[in-house]
Design an enzyme around this catalytic site. Structure first.
Site, mmCIF file in Angstrom:
data_model
loop_
_atom_site.group_PDB
_atom_site.id
_atom_site.type_symbol
_atom_site.label_atom_id
_atom_site.label_comp_id
_atom_site.label_asym_id
_atom_site.label_seq_id
_atom_site.Cartn_x
_atom_site.Cartn_y
_atom_site.Cartn_z
ATOM 1 N N CYS A 27 32.315 92.778 -50.034
ATOM 2 C CA CYS A 27 31.478 93.979 -50.037
ATOM 3 C C CYS A 27 30.158 93.726 -50.748
ATOM 4 O O CYS A 27 29.151 94.333 -50.426
ATOM 5 C CB CYS A 27 32.228 95.117 -50.721
ATOM 6 S SG CYS A 27 32.835 94.675 -52.355
ATOM 7 N N GLU A 86 25.786 96.342 -42.177
ATOM 8 C CA GLU A 86 26.704 95.375 -42.790
ATOM 9 C C GLU A 86 27.388 94.532 -41.709
ATOM 10 O O GLU A 86 27.998 95.069 -40.788
ATOM 11 C CB GLU A 86 27.770 96.118 -43.604
ATOM 12 C CG GLU A 86 28.646 95.162 -44.397
ATOM 13 C CD GLU A 86 29.791 95.874 -45.130
ATOM 14 O OE1 GLU A 86 30.415 96.763 -44.529
ATOM 15 O OE2 GLU A 86 30.052 95.515 -46.296
ATOM 16 N N GLY A 101 36.968 100.277 -48.371
ATOM 17 C CA GLY A 101 36.834 99.951 -46.951
ATOM 18 C C GLY A 101 35.418 100.228 -46.495
ATOM 19 O O GLY A 101 34.484 100.286 -47.306
ATOM 20 N N SER A 102 35.261 100.425 -45.207
ATOM 21 C CA SER A 102 33.924 100.580 -44.644
ATOM 22 C C SER A 102 33.378 101.978 -44.912
ATOM 23 O O SER A 102 34.133 102.915 -45.183
ATOM 24 C CB SER A 102 33.985 100.336 -43.135
ATOM 25 O OG SER A 102 34.829 101.296 -42.550
ATOM 26 N N LYS A 162 48.645 102.095 -49.478
ATOM 27 C CA LYS A 162 48.630 101.542 -48.119
ATOM 28 C C LYS A 162 47.629 100.397 -48.049
ATOM 29 O O LYS A 162 46.422 100.601 -48.092
ATOM 30 C CB LYS A 162 48.247 102.591 -47.068
ATOM 31 C CG LYS A 162 48.589 102.071 -45.664
ATOM 32 C CD LYS A 162 47.855 102.740 -44.549
ATOM 33 C CE LYS A 162 46.533 102.119 -44.202
ATOM 34 N NZ LYS A 162 46.599 100.721 -43.719
ATOM 35 N N GLU A 208 35.077 103.082 -52.541
ATOM 36 C CA GLU A 208 34.389 101.792 -52.723
ATOM 37 C C GLU A 208 34.077 101.273 -51.323
ATOM 38 O O GLU A 208 34.977 100.821 -50.620
ATOM 39 C CB GLU A 208 35.302 100.798 -53.458
ATOM 40 C CG GLU A 208 35.571 101.134 -54.905
ATOM 41 C CD GLU A 208 34.352 100.936 -55.795
ATOM 42 O OE1 GLU A 208 33.313 100.447 -55.308
ATOM 43 O OE2 GLU A 208 34.439 101.289 -56.979
ATOM 44 N N GLY A 252 35.276 105.572 -44.943
ATOM 45 C CA GLY A 252 35.136 106.320 -46.195
ATOM 46 C C GLY A 252 34.653 107.736 -45.943
ATOM 47 O O GLY A 252 35.152 108.700 -46.538
#
Ligand code: NAD
Length: 490
Positions: free
Chosen positions: A282, A383, A226-227, A173, A248, A231
């Site tokens: 990232c 972030e 993703g964030s 996805k 990740e 996660g």
């Protein structure tokens, strides 16, 4: 207006709900296509196709699997320009970067294609006569791969190439903001000679389609980029079925400039760490830690170079900084600029929407630099995922390391110094999955990549990346059948 459906069992499949999501071009703001809005029913169909394909793919020899991956790599190189352009239309990042990235993804398929038949088990020298004990690495089954919007095909390659080489089948996805390049890429599998069902793509929203993958009983692992907040949600969801995960996640990476650094190289390194890809990476070096003795001169040069960046059309090779990819992200970057100002940081460059030459009036933020930042401010701890740099001065090596590590993330770190001993000490002391010395933002197919702390779990790329997609089986074979005493352990 183009319509994109799911890719299931080798064919385009309309969403069970009949619903679609608009997709726009971040540079023009124009809605140019729509993607299928996947739900649990679509994930079911994709997981069933992947499950049906799994026994055949597992039984395919690793050498044969590897050859198909190498063939796929050739097709990616052939189509790299087109795939790169699709990514720019989806995420607004520079064609110079996305074109090169699309081509580079081929290296992961080629590397793991070569590695497929080199993952050896062991023979264990047991302390028992007459028993052969050996281990083998077996695939997990159907794996779910969920990616972020900033580099869809590259982030996918880090997962998919290793997963397929190891004998797994996949349900993918991509981000709802950037799904089209992944769908175009999936078409290449049939041409390369892969049987249908090995790779399936469902598109849609995270909390609907992505969550259905996390909850699906036949998907045995989720590999996610993703964030950190998503996660964490995925990790919690996966725990219900004891699903494996690779995560990740985000970062707030320090880029440390010592007073003995090669000055100009360090300036360019810090700029490449934060303004490349409009900061939507990232591994952004969003905290520049600069020795106090060179701080002012460094900031002056930084502002001079970053301030001269050409902002505008990401399809032009002359552009340095493009738009922010999504509307929510655009708002988030502007919010963080306000948060920095309210927190007492001094804005020495940018700090606002960009609507000058080259901007199309959509989602442009000026390259922004803050000084007078202390590491406890929100702008230094959270972030942003945009072109916003915080500069923090330090006096000693020990202080630099303390500031660098005083963060919940641990994805990457940069060190700029000409002193070898300092470079080694700093690399040892930094709590990060990747440390770059006198370079920044470099990744490779054979070098493991991943995060510490809230930056993630597990590793991608290299041999370690493939080990995330296998489970070990230990086989015991007795020369003679004998069960001496059935009531005690043999
Ligand atoms: P995100 O977490 O919002 O979304 C990532 C993906 O997860 C999307 O496909 C989304 O649809 C899906 N998703 C959302 N909610 C879900 C749920 N409940 N269940 C399953 N899937 C769900 O992240 P984003 O905004 O797309 O990407 C930016 C983030 O990604 C940044 O934090 C960035 O640092 C990180 N990132 C990390 C790496 C890395 O390798 N460490 C690389 C690129 C980006």
């Amino acid at each position: 207006m183009e319509t994109f459906n799911h890719f299931i069992n080798g064919a385009a499949v309309a969403p069970a709900s009949g619903e679609y999501i608009d997709t726009d071009n971040p540079y023009t703001g124009e809605v140019w296509g729509r993607i299928a809005r996947g739900t649990a029913a679509d994930v079911d169909a994709a997981a069933a196709a992947a499950a049906a394909a799994f026994p055949g793919w597992k039984a395919t020899t690793p050498t044969a699997r590897g050859k198909l991956l190498v063939k796929l790599a050739e097709l990616i190189e052939r189509d790299a320009e087109h795939l790169g352009e699709m990514e720019v239309r989806d995420n607004g990042k520079l064609i110079a970067e996305m074109g090169a990235q699309a081509k580079l993804t081929a290296e992961w398929y080629r590397y793991y294609g070569g590695l497929a038949d080199k993952l050896e088990g062991s023979v264990i020298p047991l302390d028992r006569p007459g028993i052969l004990n050996y281990t083998k690495h077996e695939p997990l089954g159907v794996v779910g791969l969920i990616t972020a919007w900033n580099s869809p095909l590259l982030l996918l390659a880090w997962k998919l190439a290793a997963a397929l080489a190891a004998g797994n089948t996949a349900v993918i996805k991509p981000s709802e903001f950037t799904s089209t390049s992944t769908l175009a890429f999936a078409e290449l599998f049939g041409e390369a000679g892969f049987p249908p069902g090995i790779v399936n793509v469902v598109t849609g929203l995270g909390h609907e389609c992505g969550q259905a993958m996390v909850d699906h009983p036949d998907i045995v692992k989720i590999a996610f980029t993703g964030s950190d907040t998503t996660g964490q949600r995925i990790y919690e969801g996966a725990a219900k079925n004891l699903k494996k995960v690779t995560l990740e996640l985000g970062g707030k990476s320090p880029n440390i400039v010592f007073d003995d650094a090669e000055f100009e190289a360090a300036v360019m390194g810090v700029i490449s760490g934060i303004f490349a890809a409009t900061g939507q990476t990232c591994i952004a070096g969003s905290r520049a830690l600069v020795h106090r003795s060179i701080h002012d001169a460094f900031v002056e040069r930084l502002v001079e170079v970053a301030g001269s960046a050409t902002i505008g059309d990401p399809m032009s090779y002359d552009t340095h900084v493009g738009p922010v990819t999504t509307e929510p992200q655009f708002q988030k970057v502007l919010d963080y600029i306000k948060i920095a100002q309210e927190g007492g940081a001094t804005c020495v460059l940018g700090g606002d929407i960009y609507d000058g030459p080259g901007a199309s009036g959509t989602r442009f933020v000026q390259p922004t630099v803050f000084t007078n930042v202390t590491n406890d401010m929100r702008i230094a701890q959270e972030e942003v995922f945009g072109p916003v740099l915080s500069v923090i001065p330090f006096d000693t090596e020990a202080e630099a390391i303390t500031i660098a590590n005083d963060i919940n993330f641990g994805l990457a770190a940069g060190v700029w110094t000409q002193n070898l001993g300092r470079a080694m000490r700093a690399s040892d002391a930094l709590n990060a999955g990747t440390v770059w010395v006198n370079t920044y933002r470099a990744v490779g197919f054979n070098s493991p990549f991943g995060g510490w702390k809230r930056s993630g779990l597990g590793r991608e790329s290299g041999i370690e990346g493939m080990m995330e997609y296998v489970q070990t089986k230990s086989v015991w074979m007795a020369q003679e059948s004998s069960v001496a005493n059935p009531f005690i352990m043999r």
